[in-house]
Design a protein around this motif. Structure first.
Motif, PDB file in Angstrom:
ATOM      1  N   GLY A   1       1.995  -3.606 -19.080  1.00  0.00           N
ATOM      2  CA  GLY A   1       0.799  -2.882 -18.571  1.00  0.00           C
ATOM      3  C   GLY A   1       0.514  -1.400 -18.564  1.00  0.00           C
ATOM      4  O   GLY A   1       1.733  -0.919 -18.748  1.00  0.00           O
ATOM      5  N   PRO A   2      -0.594  -0.856 -18.400  1.00  0.00           N
ATOM      6  CA  PRO A   2      -0.816   0.445 -18.579  1.00  0.00           C
ATOM      7  C   PRO A   2       0.143   1.328 -17.447  1.00  0.00           C
ATOM      8  O   PRO A   2       0.515   0.484 -16.450  1.00  0.00           O
ATOM      9  CB  PRO A   2      -2.140   0.716 -18.169  1.00  0.00           C
ATOM     10  N   SER A   3       0.003   2.450 -17.789  1.00  0.00           N
ATOM     11  CA  SER A   3       0.789   3.209 -16.862  1.00  0.00           C
ATOM     12  C   SER A   3       0.038   3.177 -15.619  1.00  0.00           C
ATOM     13  O   SER A   3      -1.209   3.381 -15.534  1.00  0.00           O
ATOM     14  CB  SER A   3       0.643   4.767 -17.407  1.00  0.00           C
ATOM     15  N   GLY A   4       0.766   3.363 -14.392  1.00  0.00           N
ATOM     16  CA  GLY A   4       0.080   3.429 -13.179  1.00  0.00           C
ATOM     17  C   GLY A   4      -0.180   2.140 -12.462  1.00  0.00           C
ATOM     18  O   GLY A   4      -0.824   1.833 -11.567  1.00  0.00           O
ATOM     19  N   SER A   5       0.145   1.035 -13.274  1.00  0.00           N
ATOM     20  CA  SER A   5      -0.430  -0.347 -12.822  1.00  0.00           C
ATOM     21  C   SER A   5       0.229  -0.963 -11.753  1.00  0.00           C
ATOM     22  O   SER A   5       0.206  -1.974 -11.228  1.00  0.00           O
ATOM     23  CB  SER A   5      -0.652  -1.453 -14.135  1.00  0.00           C
ATOM     24  N   GLY A   6       1.424  -0.280 -11.623  1.00  0.00           N
ATOM     25  CA  GLY A   6       2.198  -1.011 -10.535  1.00  0.00           C
ATOM     26  C   GLY A   6       3.629  -1.557 -10.896  1.00  0.00           C
ATOM     27  O   GLY A   6       4.361  -2.023  -9.971  1.00  0.00           O
ATOM     28  N   LYS A   7       4.062  -1.380 -12.293  1.00  0.00           N
ATOM     29  CA  LYS A   7       5.208  -2.164 -12.704  1.00  0.00           C
ATOM     30  C   LYS A   7       6.518  -1.500 -11.826  1.00  0.00           C
ATOM     31  O   LYS A   7       7.184  -2.428 -11.539  1.00  0.00           O
ATOM     32  CB  LYS A   7       5.122  -1.968 -14.084  1.00  0.00           C
ATOM     33  N   SER A   8       6.777  -0.287 -11.829  1.00  0.00           N
ATOM     34  CA  SER A   8       7.968   0.106 -11.377  1.00  0.00           C
ATOM     35  C   SER A   8       8.088  -0.019  -9.790  1.00  0.00           C
ATOM     36  O   SER A   8       9.014  -0.492  -9.389  1.00  0.00           O
ATOM     37  CB  SER A   8       8.116   1.782 -11.288  1.00  0.00           C
ATOM     38  N   THR A   9       6.867  -0.233  -9.212  1.00  0.00           N
ATOM     39  CA  THR A   9       6.620  -0.400  -7.745  1.00  0.00           C
ATOM     40  C   THR A   9       7.073  -1.808  -7.489  1.00  0.00           C
ATOM     41  O   THR A   9       7.818  -2.330  -6.524  1.00  0.00           O
ATOM     42  CB  THR A   9       5.289  -0.276  -7.159  1.00  0.00           C
ATOM     43  N   LEU A  10       6.629  -2.765  -8.491  1.00  0.00           N
ATOM     44  CA  LEU A  10       6.998  -4.306  -8.279  1.00  0.00           C
ATOM     45  C   LEU A  10       8.660  -4.361  -8.488  1.00  0.00           C
ATOM     46  O   LEU A  10       9.146  -5.482  -7.555  1.00  0.00           O
ATOM     47  CB  LEU A  10       6.193  -5.029  -9.109  1.00  0.00           C
TER      48      LEU A  10
ATOM     49  N   TYR B   1       0.732  -1.183  -0.020  1.00  0.00           N
ATOM     50  CA  TYR B   1      -0.206  -0.122  -0.052  1.00  0.00           C
ATOM     51  C   TYR B   1       0.994   1.264  -0.075  1.00  0.00           C
ATOM     52  O   TYR B   1       1.888   1.239   0.600  1.00  0.00           O
ATOM     53  CB  TYR B   1      -0.864   0.184   1.303  1.00  0.00           C
ATOM     54  N   TYR B   2       0.545   2.260  -0.892  1.00  0.00           N
ATOM     55  CA  TYR B   2       1.040   3.751  -0.457  1.00  0.00           C
ATOM     56  C   TYR B   2      -0.162   4.362   0.434  1.00  0.00           C
ATOM     57  O   TYR B   2      -1.335   4.726  -0.306  1.00  0.00           O
ATOM     58  CB  TYR B   2       1.071   4.425  -1.714  1.00  0.00           C
ATOM     59  N   GLY B   3      -0.052   4.396   1.716  1.00  0.00           N
ATOM     60  CA  GLY B   3      -1.033   5.054   2.383  1.00  0.00           C
ATOM     61  C   GLY B   3      -2.344   4.005   2.208  1.00  0.00           C
ATOM     62  O   GLY B   3      -2.256   2.759   2.485  1.00  0.00           O
ATOM     63  N   ASN B   4      -3.399   4.464   1.646  1.00  0.00           N
ATOM     64  CA  ASN B   4      -4.675   3.670   1.546  1.00  0.00           C
ATOM     65  C   ASN B   4      -4.584   2.903   0.244  1.00  0.00           C
ATOM     66  O   ASN B   4      -5.390   2.192  -0.198  1.00  0.00           O
ATOM     67  CB  ASN B   4      -5.889   4.519   1.679  1.00  0.00           C
ATOM     68  N   PHE B   5      -3.811   3.305  -0.544  1.00  0.00           N
ATOM     69  CA  PHE B   5      -3.745   2.970  -1.927  1.00  0.00           C
ATOM     70  C   PHE B   5      -3.063   1.463  -2.306  1.00  0.00           C
ATOM     71  O   PHE B   5      -1.935   1.485  -1.954  1.00  0.00           O
ATOM     72  CB  PHE B   5      -3.187   3.915  -2.869  1.00  0.00           C
ATOM     73  N   HIS B   6      -3.766   0.725  -2.747  1.00  0.00           N
ATOM     74  CA  HIS B   6      -3.467  -0.867  -2.662  1.00  0.00           C
ATOM     75  C   HIS B   6      -2.788  -1.185  -4.111  1.00  0.00           C
ATOM     76  O   HIS B   6      -3.435  -1.513  -4.937  1.00  0.00           O
ATOM     77  CB  HIS B   6      -4.814  -1.681  -2.649  1.00  0.00           C
ATOM     78  N   VAL B   7      -1.433  -0.662  -4.018  1.00  0.00           N
ATOM     79  CA  VAL B   7      -0.707  -0.576  -5.333  1.00  0.00           C
ATOM     80  C   VAL B   7      -0.201  -2.049  -5.630  1.00  0.00           C
ATOM     81  O   VAL B   7      -0.305  -2.133  -6.999  1.00  0.00           O
ATOM     82  CB  VAL B   7       0.658   0.422  -5.245  1.00  0.00           C
ATOM     83  N   LEU B   8       0.201  -2.869  -4.929  1.00  0.00           N
ATOM     84  CA  LEU B   8       0.403  -4.173  -5.438  1.00  0.00           C
ATOM     85  C   LEU B   8      -0.541  -5.124  -4.643  1.00  0.00           C
ATOM     86  O   LEU B   8      -0.640  -5.142  -3.439  1.00  0.00           O
ATOM     87  CB  LEU B   8       1.878  -4.680  -5.031  1.00  0.00           C
TER      88      LEU B   8
END
Ligand code: ADP
Ligand code: MG
Length: 240
Positions: free
Chosen positions: A34-43, A10-17
């Motif tokens: 995957g689309p921009s914002g889908s969590g690729k970089s975070t992963l 999570y980033y705060g309340n946002f469930h990114v992965l």
């Protein structure tokens, strides 16, 4: 080599992965799309602990990444990372950029580090640029230096986050060629890219992400010719 077990972030309340389960074997080349914002970089950034996971387990070369006792320096020595923006040090020559981490972190001698640096510069086709400064190089050359810098730490895994997205079109090929040759030598690679040609040709497996989830994974031929999930189909159709 890399295993995500029920990983959430999570980033705060946002469930990114969301409940990521993904296993990447030694020598495998996995392309993440995957689309921009889908969590690729975070992963990708969780793998070398640039980001923390919220729950689950992430194992990299038998190291539990998010265990308190894990020595992050040891972990990161095993993982090279190449970013969209090459992040070279502008006030250092190409050779100095490449020898910095090996001498500071690995405590390699200067001579040894320079020898290794020249070896990898040769590999990326830039032996003649050892004494140049980054601003004297094209974008494609700078990115190849960044790859050589990653390799000079002799990592077991290379992570690439949109390595060609900031490049002029005519420079994309030279960077992809370097990555292709690395793949053919058996490097374990995780590559986030929009270069579908590279994915088709080089990937052992394509992982499609959307909204923080791994929606589909398959070998490239099967994935591109016959995506199973509607979200993957619509993503691919939008690329045409
Ligand atoms: P991708 O690489 O697929 O474009 P990212 O992993 O960069 O996706 O981002 C996934 C989502 O998480 C996006 O909605 C982004 O805005 C958000 N995000 C990324 N980094 C942070 C952060 N440090 N804090 C809060 N939200 C973030
Ligand atoms: Mg990204």
């Amino acid at each position: 080599m890399i295993e995500f077990r029920q990983v959430d972030k999570y980033y705060g309340n946002f469930h990114v992965l969301q409940n990521i389960n993904l296993t990447i074997s030694e020598g495998e080349v996995v392309v993440i799309i995957g689309p921009s914002g889908s969590g690729k970089s975070t992963l990708l950034r969780c793998i070398n602990h640039l980001e923390k996971i919220s729950s689950g387990e992430l194992i990299v070369d038998n190291i539990n990444v998010h265990d308190r006792k894990t020595n992050l320096n040891v972990l990161r020595q095993e993982i090279g990372m190449v970013f969209q923006h090459f992040n070279l040090y502008p006030h250092m020559t190409v050779l100095e950029n490449i020898t910095l981490a090996p001498t500071k972190v690995r405590k390699t001698t200067r001579e040894e580090a320079q020898k290794t640096a020249r070896h990898y510069l040769e590999k990326v086709g830039l032996a003649h640029k050892a004494d140049a400064y980054p601003n004297e190089l094209s974008g494609g050359q700078q990115q190849r230096v960044a790859i050589a810098r990653g390799l000079a730490m002799q990592p077991k895994i290379m992570l690439f986050d949109e390595p060609t997205s900031a490049l002029d079109p005519e420079m994309i090929g030279e960077v992809l060629e370097v990555m292709k040759s690395l793949a053919s030598e058996g490097m374990t690679m995780v590559v986030v890219t929009h270069e579908m040609g590279f994915a088709k040709e080089v990937a052992d497996r394509v992982v499609f992400m959307d909204h923080g989830q791994v929606v589909e994974e398959n070998e490239p031929k099967a994935f591109f010719e016959n995506p199973k999930e509607e979200r993957a189909r619509s993503f691919l159709s939008r690329l045409l």
